[in-house]
Design a protein around this motif. Structure first.
Motif, mmCIF file in Angstrom:
data_model
loop_
_atom_site.group_PDB
_atom_site.id
_atom_site.type_symbol
_atom_site.label_atom_id
_atom_site.label_comp_id
_atom_site.label_asym_id
_atom_site.label_seq_id
_atom_site.Cartn_x
_atom_site.Cartn_y
_atom_site.Cartn_z
ATOM 1 N N ASP A 1 0.828 -1.197 0.000
ATOM 2 C CA ASP A 1 0.000 0.000 0.000
ATOM 3 C C ASP A 1 0.870 1.258 0.000
ATOM 4 O O ASP A 1 0.562 2.240 -0.686
ATOM 5 C CB ASP A 1 -0.912 0.012 1.227
ATOM 6 C CG ASP A 1 -1.867 -1.163 1.255
ATOM 7 O OD1 ASP A 1 -2.616 -1.332 0.283
ATOM 8 O OD2 ASP A 1 -1.850 -1.909 2.248
ATOM 9 N N LEU A 2 1.942 1.210 0.764
ATOM 10 C CA LEU A 2 2.845 2.354 0.836
ATOM 11 C C LEU A 2 3.515 2.606 -0.510
ATOM 12 O O LEU A 2 3.620 3.753 -0.969
ATOM 13 C CB LEU A 2 3.896 2.115 1.916
ATOM 14 C CG LEU A 2 4.711 3.316 2.379
ATOM 15 C CD1 LEU A 2 3.814 4.376 2.996
ATOM 16 C CD2 LEU A 2 5.767 2.869 3.382
ATOM 17 N N THR A 3 3.935 1.526 -1.159
ATOM 18 C CA THR A 3 4.559 1.659 -2.477
ATOM 19 C C THR A 3 3.582 2.244 -3.487
ATOM 20 O O THR A 3 3.931 3.123 -4.283
ATOM 21 C CB THR A 3 5.053 0.291 -2.960
ATOM 22 O OG1 THR A 3 6.020 -0.225 -2.028
ATOM 23 C CG2 THR A 3 5.682 0.386 -4.336
ATOM 24 N N ALA A 4 2.337 1.773 -3.459
ATOM 25 C CA ALA A 4 1.322 2.274 -4.393
ATOM 26 C C ALA A 4 1.011 3.740 -4.128
ATOM 27 O O ALA A 4 0.822 4.523 -5.068
ATOM 28 C CB ALA A 4 0.055 1.435 -4.279
ATOM 29 N N VAL B 1 7.628 6.195 4.789
ATOM 30 C CA VAL B 1 7.501 7.447 4.044
ATOM 31 C C VAL B 1 8.870 8.059 3.782
ATOM 32 O O VAL B 1 9.173 8.506 2.668
ATOM 33 C CB VAL B 1 6.594 8.437 4.796
ATOM 34 C CG1 VAL B 1 6.673 9.834 4.171
ATOM 35 C CG2 VAL B 1 5.148 7.950 4.795
ATOM 36 N N HIS B 2 9.720 8.059 4.784
ATOM 37 C CA HIS B 2 11.054 8.629 4.603
ATOM 38 C C HIS B 2 11.850 7.843 3.564
ATOM 39 O O HIS B 2 12.647 8.433 2.814
ATOM 40 C CB HIS B 2 11.794 8.636 5.936
ATOM 41 C CG HIS B 2 11.172 9.530 6.952
ATOM 42 N ND1 HIS B 2 11.337 9.367 8.310
ATOM 43 C CD2 HIS B 2 10.338 10.609 6.810
ATOM 44 C CE1 HIS B 2 10.660 10.304 8.952
ATOM 45 N NE2 HIS B 2 10.041 11.060 8.065
ATOM 46 N N ARG B 3 11.606 6.564 3.494
ATOM 47 C CA ARG B 3 12.339 5.722 2.544
ATOM 48 C C ARG B 3 11.806 5.867 1.124
ATOM 49 O O ARG B 3 12.580 5.943 0.163
ATOM 50 C CB ARG B 3 12.235 4.253 2.977
ATOM 51 C CG ARG B 3 13.032 3.277 2.107
ATOM 52 C CD ARG B 3 12.905 1.844 2.576
ATOM 53 N NE ARG B 3 11.549 1.329 2.437
ATOM 54 C CZ ARG B 3 10.697 1.161 3.430
ATOM 55 N NH1 ARG B 3 11.049 1.484 4.678
ATOM 56 N NH2 ARG B 3 9.478 0.691 3.210
ATOM 57 N N THR B 4 10.506 5.908 0.959
ATOM 58 C CA THR B 4 9.911 5.887 -0.383
ATOM 59 C C THR B 4 9.490 7.264 -0.893
ATOM 60 O O THR B 4 9.267 7.428 -2.090
ATOM 61 C CB THR B 4 8.671 4.968 -0.396
ATOM 62 O OG1 THR B 4 7.684 5.483 0.526
ATOM 63 C CG2 THR B 4 9.045 3.543 0.009
ATOM 64 N N MET B 5 9.339 8.235 0.006
ATOM 65 C CA MET B 5 8.865 9.567 -0.382
ATOM 66 C C MET B 5 9.713 10.653 0.269
ATOM 67 O O MET B 5 9.257 11.380 1.152
ATOM 68 C CB MET B 5 7.382 9.736 0.018
ATOM 69 C CG MET B 5 6.419 8.851 -0.736
ATOM 70 S SD MET B 5 4.741 8.849 -0.017
ATOM 71 C CE MET B 5 4.851 7.379 1.031
ATOM 72 N N PRO B 6 10.952 10.784 -0.109
ATOM 73 C CA PRO B 6 11.835 11.790 0.505
ATOM 74 C C PRO B 6 11.244 13.193 0.403
ATOM 75 O O PRO B 6 10.689 13.581 -0.625
ATOM 76 C CB PRO B 6 13.119 11.673 -0.332
ATOM 77 C CG PRO B 6 13.062 10.315 -0.946
ATOM 78 C CD PRO B 6 11.620 10.022 -1.185
#
Length: 333
Positions: A62-65, A106-111
């Motif tokens: 879900d986070l990746t999407a 979030v910090h990992r996938t959405m800087p």
């Protein structure tokens, strides 16, 4: 008797109908005109996210999407529901057991994206149950709850307390105390705000008619709130508007009214209806994302086209449809 009474009856009808027609015409005209060049995203948008993001229901996929969904948009802030508060202002820590998973993800996938704890409660302003802002102990507990979520790693705190009447001095006092905390922690303080009186003293008149219920804030009170926070997000939906043109004109008006009293140092966000319901307050065929975006752009262009600290706030992720996301991207980017 009927003939003698007809002039009085006609007068009453005109007294009620003419102002409504005049206001409707003004709103529809407010929705017309050319969009000003440059009235598009400033990269300061936000979205309200449901409780599923911190209670274990959301997973890595879900986070990746979601990261893919918001890539290339102006979304910078996530208001993640970590409450609700108890009626005494406290916040049980078990309300957000997966907060660390979300923050790290979030910090990992959405800087560059900031995660705020969205806290709220029903206020005892129109009934016996709810949070009482007049109680100093309850206000102190709300501040402690804000400190609690910041200690847990959230990068900001976002409050939605409703129904909040205009000119509530206890709310302003709470914001002063919260601001002292968030400034010391270098964390943004944001609030969800009621709409502004579309006509002078409309909130007072509605309170008289309904026996105490108020929908709007005075423009002065809105400005007092805006000066105490880093971000203020107008809940510019649930407007009762029956037609898209009227709704868009209403958003344009609300945008102008909010811009007039929001200081340059505060982010002003206009809410978008990312949900679909049909009831007295919200008609999904009228309150569309496209109309809200156009209305916000019209208001921005007419009032303060150079304002940098301006954005849109999307309510809410779990009710959004593909068409909502498409209209947001097409109209604002």
């Amino acid at each position: 008797m009927w003939r003698r009474g007809r002039p009085v009856a006609l007068g009453l009808v005109l007294l009620l109908v003419v102002p409504v027609l005049a206001a409707g015409t003004a709103l529809r005209l407010n929705y017309t005109g050319e969009l000003r060049e440059g009235t598009k995203t400033r990269g300061k948008d936000a979205i309200w996210l449901g409780h599923a993001w911190v209670d274990g229901r959301k997973k890595d996929a879900d986070l990746t999407a979601f990261a893919a969904r918001i890539k290339g948009t102006g979304i910078r802030d996530l208001y993640v529901h970590a409450g609700p508060l108890e009626h005494d202002g406290t916040l049980p820590a078990d309300r957000y057991p997966r907060a660390r998973w979300l923050l790290d993800g979030v910090h990992r996938t959405m800087p560059g994206i900031r995660v705020h704890a969205w806290l709220g409660d029903i206020l005892a302003s129109e009934g016996p149950e709810g949070l009482r802002l007049e109680d100093a102990g309850s206000r102190a507990a709300v501040v402690a709850s804000a400190r609690q979520v910041l200690d847990a790693g959230f990068e900001g705190v976002h409050f939605d307390l409703e129904p909040l009447h205009s000119d509530d001095r206890n709310y302003l006092s709470l914001l002063d105390d919260l601001g002292a905390l968030t400034r010391a922690r270098k964390a943004p303080l944001s609030v969800a705000a009621h709409q502004i009186d579309p006509l002078p003293a409309a909130h007072t008149a509605l309170g008289v008619v309904t026996g105490g219920s108020e929908k709007w804030w005075s423009q002065e009170f809105f400005g007092q709130v805006a000066r105490r926070v880093d971000q203020i997000a107008v809940m510019s939906y649930d407007t009762w508007m029956p037609l898209e043109g009227l709704y868009g004109g209403y958003v344009a008006q609300q945008t102008s009214l909010a811009l007039e009293v929001t200081p340059e140092g505060t982010d002003l966000l206009m809410g978008l209806p990312f949900f679909h319901e049909d009831d007295l307050g919200h008609h999904e065929n009228a309150e569309t994302v496209a109309a809200a975006v156009r209305g916000a752009r019209l208001g921005l262009g007419r009032t303060d086209p150079g304002r940098e600290r301006f954005g849109l706030a999307l309510y809410v992720d779990f009710a959004a449809e593909e068409g909502d996301w498409a209209a947001y991207r097409e109209g604002w980017h």
